[in-house]
Design a protein around this motif. Structure first.
Motif, PDB file in Angstrom:
ATOM      1  N   GLY A 470      48.295  24.443  91.649  1.00 29.08           N
ATOM      2  CA  GLY A 470      49.101  24.452  90.441  1.00 29.08           C
ATOM      3  C   GLY A 470      50.071  23.303  90.362  1.00 29.08           C
ATOM      4  N   HIS A 506      48.135  27.018  87.298  1.00 28.51           N
ATOM      5  CA  HIS A 506      47.921  27.859  88.481  1.00 28.51           C
ATOM      6  C   HIS A 506      46.970  27.255  89.504  1.00 28.51           C
ATOM      7  CE1 HIS A 506      50.125  31.063  86.481  1.00 28.51           C
ATOM      8  NE2 HIS A 506      49.395  30.839  85.408  1.00 28.51           N
ATOM      9  N   ALA A 510      43.173  29.399  91.681  1.00 27.56           N
ATOM     10  CA  ALA A 510      43.232  30.468  90.683  1.00 27.56           C
ATOM     11  C   ALA A 510      41.986  30.450  89.805  1.00 27.56           C
ATOM     12  CB  ALA A 510      44.492  30.324  89.831  1.00 27.56           C
TER      13      ALA A 510
END
Length: 615
Positions: A470, A506, A510
């Protein structure tokens, strides 16, 4: 240069004489747009236009245009210089900001509503005689226009629960409670949708609370196994991403995407709860089922024709009829295949053989016709091809046609290799192709098209900035609620490019987690389809056997469309494919795709699990 202003006029101009073809100028200026507008950052909005004179394009500068005139006291006068009284005026619109107007004696009271700029501290840079009151945004605000929906929803839910409990004679109070809660959520979701449409949506906290309650009720009501569990997690991820986009935007208008998605989820789960808790009586006769499916197909074709006549590529009346048409096409084809595989029973001939083949073929042809004419991209064609291949593969496996199954698998492998072969083409050669060649040229060399390739370039920058963990190196946890101006600059980031924002905020890890959830959802759909097929094969009567086969192929077709959405969305965001305007199921801002396709698919899965448990 050919610009499609309207589907009907687009087709008419191709077949009509030049004297009868309606002319529509192409305007230049401002941001990138669709239809008959071309963005150019160096030209003011509407600063220039292209018109056809004797078949040749002619550029008209803004200075050569006549000003817009109005009739003032019998004389023509320029509109920009005319004064209009505010008597009776209730609202003004400046850009995209709506201001409610109230004249209080010698004071003019303006209250911003709709889209307004957000600031962290009050600013008082105002001329003399003008003052304003600075207040913080209240996420729990309830407009007076929307407050009565809560009372209506509560009253409707309580009444529905009482009626359902009375009808079932206290034998199943939990089912009656679920029916009442479903009615309550459905009314509440419809109220939230209408309130947002009328510009009186409540605060984001109420939308979040309604969506959370709806998802919790789905887990309590439905017995869809892994399908429902994965769907709830994916819906929650999409809602949180849309909320993060809204809170990170510099103006209040971005929250409407989250509120619309939350309202659609609330309405859809309410209807799903009503469907799940509805008492099951005697099964309808095959003739009634076939009549309902044919009516569904005719409604879908009619909605597509309405979109061609009065809509555009964004839909008609804020709806997307193509989502409903996909559901109707899948259901009708699943029924025809289920009948064909059970042709040994005489009762399978209730539908004329020619109608079994013609009805889904006509609906499929209607979708194919609408795709290139109404929509300025070829993504519906890709979706239909993925769906057709999946249905053919499912039929081949069910009918034990190994040759056909191997042929379909070979075609799928060849289709997977197509992007690699297209990458080898030169940008100039691609732009000379007749079928959306410019879009392929932008995909092959986006740096040479910094304006039309803005989505690819900005999306790639956002993904690169996110890295593995992220943009904040903490999987976005420390950036929650913070500004997201860089990602918000991506066109359609709430819809087609929502994965780019997810990867930027993210990280790629993710994204891998989301891929895993999506794969689990598709596997759960396939497992539910296999269970339905086995239940149909073990059934002792024709109707139960047909129902198992029908549910099997309906889940396979629905899963194929969802797979197509996943492939197109990830491929577009990661530049595997040219930009194609398709939302990612569950993650993008929802509306028609959720209500008309995703939730009906979940209802089929939940009803199938309940039937299997009862048997």
């Amino acid at each position: 240069m050919q610009v499609r202003a309207h589907a009907f006029f687009s087709v008419w101009r191709r077949i009509a004489p030049s004297a009868l073809a309606p002319a529509r100028p192409v305007t230049f200026g401002g941001s990138l747009d669709c239809g008959n507008r071309i963005g150019n950052p160096d030209v003011d909005t509407g600063g220039a236009a292209i018109v056809l004179e004797d078949g040749d394009p002619v550029l008209l500068a803004g200075a050569a245009r006549l000003p817009l005139l109005v009739d003032a006291a019998g004389l023509p006068r320029e509109l920009a210089l005319v004064d209009f009284p505010l008597a009776g005026v209730t609202a003004l619109r400046v850009g995209r900001t709506r201001l409610s107007v109230a004249v209080l004696g010698d004071r003019l009271h303006l209250e911003p509503a709709g889209k307004l700029v957000l600031r962290t501290a009050p600013r008082a840079e105002l001329p003399a005689g003008v003052s304003w009151q600075w207040t913080r945004r209240d996420p729990r605000a309830v407009p007076a226009q929307a407050s009565w929906w809560a009372g209506l929803a509560a009253a409707g839910g309580v009444l529905a629960a009482l009626l359902a409990r009375r009808g079932q004679g206290r034998k199943n109070p939990a089912q009656a409670l679920g029916f009442g809660a479903g009615v309550l959520l459905a009314i509440l979701g419809l109220g939230l949708l209408l309130a947002g449409r009328l510009g009186a949506a409540p605060g984001a906290a109420w939308s979040l609370l309604a969506a959370c309650a709806a998802l919790a009720c789905v887990l309590a009501w439905c017995r869809g196994g892994g399908v429902i569990a994965c769907a709830v997690v994916l819906l929650a991820a999409g809602l949180l991403l849309q909320l993060e986009l809204g809170t990170g935007a510099p103006d209040s208008a971005w929250l409407r995407h989250f509120q619309k998605t939350a309202a659609a989820v609330t309405l859809g789960t309410g209807l799903l709860g009503v469907w799940t808790a509805w008492p099951r009586g005697a099964q309808p006769a095959p003739a009634r089922v076939e009549a309902a499916l044919l009516a569904l197909a005719f409604v879908a074709v009619g909605a597509l024709l309405v979109q061609v006549g009065w809509g555009d590529e964004t839909g008609v009346f804020d709806l997307q009829p193509v989502e409903f048409a996909k559901l109707a096409l899948t259901a009708l084809c699943a029924h025809c295949i289920a009948l064909g595989l059970g042709s040994g029973d005489a009762r399978s001939r209730s539908l004329p053989p020619w109608l079994r083949l013609v009805a889904p073929a006509l609906l499929f042809a209607a979708l194919l016709a609408v795709a290139p004419v109404q929509v300025d991209d070829y993504s519906p064609l890709i979706l239909l091809l993925v769906w057709a291949a999946a249905m053919l593969l499912a039929w081949s496996c069910a009918a034990r046609r190994r040759g056909a199954a191997l042929a379909v698998a070979g075609l799928l492998c060849a289709g997977a290799a197509a992007p690699v072969l297209l990458r080898a083409a030169s940008p100039l050669e691609a732009e000379g192709w007749r079928f959306y060649g410019e879009r392929f040229g932008v995909w092959l060399d986006p740096a040479a098209h910094p304006h039309t390739g803005a989505q690819l370039l900005l999306g790639a920058q956002a993904i690169g900035a996110g890295g593995w963990s992220g943009i904040d190196s903490a999987f976005g946890l420390s950036a929650l609620g913070q500004g997201a101006a860089a990602a918000l600059a991506i066109p359609a980031v709430q819809d087609d490019f929502a994965p780019s924002f997810l990867l930027q905020r993210h990280g790629l890890l993710a994204g891998l987690g989301l891929w895993t959830l999506q794969a689990l959802f598709l596997c759960a759909l396939l497992h539910a389809a296999l269970r339905a097929w086995r239940a149909g094969a073990a059934a002792r009567n024709y109707h139960e056997a047909w129902r198992g086969r029908f549910r099997c192929f309906l889940l396979c077709g629905g899963g194929a469309f969802v797979l197509g959405h996943f492939l197109l969305s990830w491929g577009t965001n990661l530049a595997f494919f040219p930009v194609m305007g398709q939302p990612m199921s569950f993650l993008s801002a929802g509306g028609s795709h959720l209500l008309f396709f995703i939730f009906p698919l979940l209802a089929v899965a939940a009803a199938g699990e309940s039937t299997l448990e009862e048997n």
